[in-house]
Motif scaffolding. Structure first.
Motif, short mmCIF file in Angstrom:
data_model
loop_
_atom_site.label_atom_id
_atom_site.label_comp_id
_atom_site.label_asym_id
_atom_site.label_seq_id
_atom_site.Cartn_x
_atom_site.Cartn_y
_atom_site.Cartn_z
N THR A 249 1.09 -1.11 0.44
CA THR A 249 0.07 -0.09 -0.20
C THR A 249 1.09 0.71 -0.18
O THR A 249 0.25 2.26 -0.50
N GLY A 250 2.03 1.04 0.09
CA GLY A 250 3.06 2.31 1.14
C GLY A 250 1.90 3.01 1.53
O GLY A 250 2.55 4.66 2.31
N LYS A 251 1.66 2.64 2.89
CA LYS A 251 1.45 3.19 3.54
C LYS A 251 1.95 2.54 5.17
O LYS A 251 2.45 1.56 5.01
N TYR A 252 1.74 3.62 6.31
CA TYR A 252 2.40 2.84 7.52
C TYR A 252 1.19 2.21 8.34
O TYR A 252 -0.13 2.81 7.88
N SER A 253 1.46 1.11 9.23
CA SER A 253 -0.01 0.54 9.66
C SER A 253 -0.82 0.91 10.03
O SER A 253 -1.57 0.68 10.20
N THR A 254 -0.45 2.01 11.02
CA THR A 254 -1.70 2.90 11.47
C THR A 254 -2.63 3.06 10.54
O THR A 254 -3.44 3.40 10.89
N SER A 255 -2.21 3.69 9.00
CA SER A 255 -3.19 3.96 7.95
C SER A 255 -3.58 2.73 7.20
O SER A 255 -4.67 2.73 7.44
N HIS A 256 -2.42 1.39 7.14
CA HIS A 256 -3.58 0.33 6.36
C HIS A 256 -4.13 -0.92 7.46
O HIS A 256 -4.73 -1.28 6.98
N GLY A 257 -4.11 -0.82 8.80
CA GLY A 257 -4.87 -1.18 9.47
C GLY A 257 -4.54 -2.62 10.02
O GLY A 257 -5.41 -3.36 10.79
N PHE A 258 -3.58 -3.06 9.17
CA PHE A 258 -3.16 -4.15 9.28
C PHE A 258 -1.68 -3.81 10.13
O PHE A 258 -0.53 -3.78 9.53
N PHE B 83 -6.23 -7.98 6.36
CA PHE B 83 -5.64 -6.87 5.29
C PHE B 83 -7.20 -6.83 4.61
O PHE B 83 -7.52 -7.81 3.66
N ASP B 84 -7.19 -5.38 4.46
CA ASP B 84 -8.45 -4.92 3.90
C ASP B 84 -7.35 -4.73 2.23
O ASP B 84 -7.29 -3.88 2.29
N ASN B 85 -8.23 -5.70 1.60
CA ASN B 85 -7.43 -5.75 -0.14
C ASN B 85 -8.02 -5.37 -0.73
O ASN B 85 -7.67 -5.03 -2.13
N THR B 86 -9.51 -3.99 -0.29
CA THR B 86 -9.40 -3.06 -0.66
C THR B 86 -9.39 -1.76 -1.18
O THR B 86 -9.28 -0.94 -1.70
N GLN B 87 -7.87 -1.68 0.00
CA GLN B 87 -7.06 -0.66 -0.32
C GLN B 87 -6.43 -0.63 -1.41
O GLN B 87 -6.02 -1.65 -2.68
N GLN B 88 -6.13 0.66 -1.99
CA GLN B 88 -5.03 0.56 -3.74
C GLN B 88 -3.94 -0.09 -3.51
O GLN B 88 -2.84 0.43 -2.25
N GLN B 89 -3.55 -0.36 -4.10
CA GLN B 89 -2.61 -1.40 -3.89
C GLN B 89 -1.14 -0.84 -5.17
O GLN B 89 -1.66 -1.08 -5.91
N TYR B 90 0.36 -1.18 -5.03
CA TYR B 90 1.00 -0.92 -6.30
C TYR B 90 0.26 -2.03 -7.48
O TYR B 90 0.36 -1.30 -8.57
N GLN B 91 0.26 -3.45 -7.08
CA GLN B 91 0.15 -4.12 -8.44
C GLN B 91 -0.91 -3.66 -8.87
O GLN B 91 -1.06 -4.16 -10.61
N LYS B 92 -2.63 -3.34 -8.41
CA LYS B 92 -3.44 -2.83 -9.04
C LYS B 92 -3.28 -1.93 -10.14
O LYS B 92 -4.15 -1.82 -11.16
#
Length: 195
Positions: A82-91, A100-109
């Motif tokens: 995600t390019g996010k800190y754990s406090t932002s992506h929640g895992f 893990f919330d897989n609906t978040q933006q991710q580099y492979q998407k």
């Protein structure tokens, strides 16, 4: 352990066709602190050299300034995706029922939306289905870390049990099979190989 590497060379016409969109191979290996890789020198470089990992650095890049946002297995994967800190992506931890919330933006998407074919092989450890991958084959035991004997894999959601010794070699063999015969060769690829 440092396994022998064999370079992957696509056909010459494939290299020139994808010059503006390079193929991406992302290898993620657990437990490789700076002192565990001999290319960085340090106390273990002569005691336990890692010549094949060093060769990757010599032919690619050796990072001298780096930051680890979270060194724990699953949370570190979520940070990388995600390019996010754990406090932002929640895992933020491996246990405790967190998924893990897989609906978040991710580099492979993003890469897939921009013409790449994407694949994932190996340790997932996020307890949700991978998203944004055209093909995946992940460890599917309860911890999603894999087991050394008779591993269970999830291939695009379908579970199968392998009756043999597993970890690195078997997973890498599956990744090479995808590269050689299962991927869409009309597109550049992004292959994630977390071992």
């Amino acid at each position: 352990w440092d396994v022998a590497l064999q370079p992957y060379h696509p056909a010459p016409q494939a290299r020139s066709r994808f010059a503006e969109k390079p193929n991406i191979l992302f290898i993620l290996a657990d437990d490789h602190a700076r002192t565990a890789i001999s290319a960085y020198g340090g106390i273990n470089s002569k005691l336990a050299p890692t010549p094949n990992i060093d060769a990757i650095g010599e032919n690619g890049a050796i990072m001298q300034n780096m930051l680890c946002t979270n060194s724990i297995s699953g949370p570190s994967r979520a940070c990388l995706l995600t390019g996010k800190y754990s406090t932002s992506h929640g895992f933020y931890q491996n246990e405790g029922g967190i998924v893990f919330d897989n609906t978040q933006q991710q580099y492979q998407k993003i890469l897939r939306d921009n013409g790449y074919t994407t694949a994932l092989f190996g340790k997932w450890h996020l307890f949700s289905d991978p998203a944004g991958f055209d093909y995946y084959k992940i460890h599917a035991n309860a911890s999603q870390q894999g087991t050394y004997w008779d591993p269970i894999y999830s291939t695009n959601g379908r579970k199968t049990k392998e009756e043999r010794h597993m970890p690195t070699k078997l997973t890498t063999t599956y990744a090479l099979q995808w590269l050689d015969s299962l991927r869409d060769v009309s597109k550049p690829f992004c292959l994630m190989l977390p071992l």
